[in-house]
Design an enzyme around this catalytic site. Structure first.
Site, PDB file in Angstrom:
ATOM      1  CB  ALA A  31      -0.920  -0.164   1.144  1.00 34.90           C
ATOM      2  NE  ARG A 100       2.417  -8.580   4.851  1.00 33.55           N
ATOM      3  CZ  ARG A 100       1.759  -7.274   4.115  1.00 33.55           C
ATOM      4  NH1 ARG A 100       0.608  -7.511   3.697  1.00 33.55           N
ATOM      5  NH2 ARG A 100       2.279  -6.140   4.050  1.00 33.55           N
ATOM      6  CB  ALA A 223     -19.182   2.479  -7.226  1.00 28.78           C
ATOM      7  CB  ALA A 226     -14.569  10.451  -1.677  1.00 32.15           C
ATOM      8  N   GLY A 249      -5.837  -1.726  -4.768  1.00 38.37           N
ATOM      9  CA  GLY A 249      -4.933  -0.586  -5.201  1.00 38.37           C
ATOM     10  C   GLY A 249      -5.942   0.698  -5.146  1.00 38.37           C
ATOM     11  CB  ALA A 250      -9.337   1.383  -5.788  1.00 38.10           C
ATOM     12  N   GLY A 251      -7.662   2.348  -3.670  1.00 36.86           N
ATOM     13  CA  GLY A 251      -7.404   3.347  -2.226  1.00 36.86           C
ATOM     14  C   GLY A 251      -6.100   4.075  -2.051  1.00 36.86           C
ATOM     15  CG  ASP A 252      -3.025   1.608  -1.772  1.00 38.94           C
ATOM     16  OD1 ASP A 252      -3.268   1.859  -0.369  1.00 38.94           O
ATOM     17  OD2 ASP A 252      -2.654   0.407  -2.086  1.00 38.94           O
TER      18      ASP A 252
HETATM   19  O1  CKP Z   1      -6.640  -0.434  -0.163  1.00 35.29           O
HETATM   20  P1  CKP Z   1      -5.840  -0.840  -1.391  1.00 35.29           P
HETATM   21  O2  CKP Z   1      -6.733  -1.904  -2.193  1.00 35.29           O
HETATM   22  O3  CKP Z   1      -5.551   0.257  -2.200  1.00 35.29           O
HETATM   23  O4  CKP Z   1      -4.562  -1.521  -1.004  1.00 35.29           O
HETATM   24  C1  CKP Z   1      -3.726  -2.665  -1.961  1.00 35.29           C
HETATM   25  C2  CKP Z   1      -2.465  -2.845  -1.321  1.00 35.29           C
HETATM   26  O5  CKP Z   1      -0.379  -3.682   0.529  1.00 35.29           O
HETATM   27  C3  CKP Z   1      -1.863  -3.895  -2.205  1.00 35.29           C
HETATM   28  O6  CKP Z   1      -0.856  -3.503  -2.942  1.00 35.29           O
HETATM   29  C4  CKP Z   1      -1.444  -5.086  -1.125  1.00 35.29           C
HETATM   30  O7  CKP Z   1      -0.117  -5.314  -1.314  1.00 35.29           O
HETATM   31  C5  CKP Z   1      -1.527  -4.179   0.257  1.00 35.29           C
HETATM   32  O8  CKP Z   1      -2.720  -3.408  -0.075  1.00 35.29           O
HETATM   33  C6  CKP Z   1      -1.738  -5.285   1.400  1.00 35.29           C
HETATM   34  O9  CKP Z   1      -0.833  -5.558   2.049  1.00 35.29           O
HETATM   35  O10 CKP Z   1      -2.865  -5.651   1.443  1.00 35.29           O
HETATM   36 MG    MG Z   2      -7.398   0.525   1.274  1.00 28.40          MG
END
Ligand code: CKP
Ligand code: MG
Length: 307
Positions: A31, A100, A223, A226, A249-252
């Protein structure tokens, strides 16, 4: 500037159960690093601090981040780089599995946070994922916040609750002290309820978060767009309509768009609009960050007729 764990990801390009076998694509996820790449692509300066293995995957993730213009401050560790397995179960639904534990990223510690680097940042962005990795990473994040607060930087927190890493009670206990010291908080409604359990609507959730200390709260509604409460002022940002391929990845992406414009000195309306555009780029392309736009590409989705 951000602190966190970057992972190597093995992602299935085509929909279907991974258990049947697949040709997997090797890449980068995480993230905090997703946000750093998003900011860098929009022309902002971005630094990522963390630990990676002394292995090929560590080499890969650092090379990739550097290729994206992100400054990396990495401790190399004999433990392996973390791995994430990403299954495209259907054309619109992804599932992730983490590898991890006992990894380099989970051995991050407060002494890995270089004082002069954090003290020079305008914004420190953290997420609820890093403290979930263990005592050391949690202390590293607290140390970074200490330094940022001391230096007068803006502290941005994305709650990013991950049920695969910890439970809600532990998350609440660990994240509340960080949230209270943050200036800006991003959360989905469910994540916001970790901090404000009795609230329900976005307006109440944002108000509840700001009552705990931050000047700003942005509730990400997918959708639905915000809702933001920034210095007491309300903002509603519709989502940019696109065909959804992959929501990871949408949130990031949203956070990256917001922070890039904050760093560029843009007003809240512009920050939220760019945030929504980046969210749309993220969901309409595969990969957690690969589809994020350069500034010159923002106009590609800045109209509503390409659903
Ligand atoms: O909240 P998001 O869907 O934007 O986050 C996605 C990321 O770091 C993804 O790249 C994944 O590796 C992570 O969140 C995680 O550790 O879950
Ligand atoms: Mg998120």
């Amino acid at each position: 500037m951000t602190v966190g764990e970057v992972l190597a990801v093995l992602a299935a390009p085509d929909p279907g159960p991974l258990a049947l076998g697949a040709g997997l694509r090797l890449g980068l996820a995480g993230a905090e690093s997703n946000v750093a790449v998003g900011v860098s692509r929009l022309g902002g300066s971005a630094t990522w601090i963390g630990r990676v293995g002394e292995d090929e995957l560590g080499e890969l993730v650092l090379r990739e981040l550097r290729a994206e213009g992100v400054t990396t401050v990495a401790v190399r560790d004999p433990a392996p780089t973390s791995l994430l397995l990403k299954e495209r179960r259907t054309s619109t639904h992804s599932r992730t599995r983490y590898y991890r534990t006992h990894t380099a990223g989970s051995r991050l510690s407060a002494k890995d946070i270089p004082e002069h680097i954090v003290a020079s940042a305008a914004v420190l962005h953290i997420t609820g994922i890093t403290p979930a990795l263990g005592e050391g990473p949690a202390q590293a994040v607290t140390r970074a916040v200490d330094l940022a607060v001391e230096a007068g930087a803006t502290v941005s927190l994305d709650i990013n609750f991950r049920s695969l890493l910890w439970n809600e009670a532990d998350a609440r206990r660990t994240l509340l002290p960080l949230l209270r010291r943050s200036d800006l908080v991003f959360a989905g409604p469910h994540e916001a309820r970790l901090a404000v359990p009795d609230a329900d609507e976005p307006e109440e959730l944002a108000r509840g978060i700001c009552d705990l200390g931050p000047d700003g709260a942005v509730i990400k509604l997918g959708a639905e767009g915000a809702y933001a409460l920034l210095d007491g002022q309300e903002y509603r940002q519709p989502a940019v309509p696109v065909r959804v391929h992959d929501t990871v990845g949408a949130g990031d992406a949203f956070v990256a768009g917001y922070l890039a414009e904050l760093l560029a000195g843009e007003p809240p309306e512009r920050r939220l609009r760019t945030a929504a555009l980046l969210g749309a780029f993220a969901v309409s392309t595969t990969g957690d960050w690969e589809g994020l736009p350069r500034r010159s590409e923002l106009g590609l989705l800045d109209h509503h007729d390409d659903i």
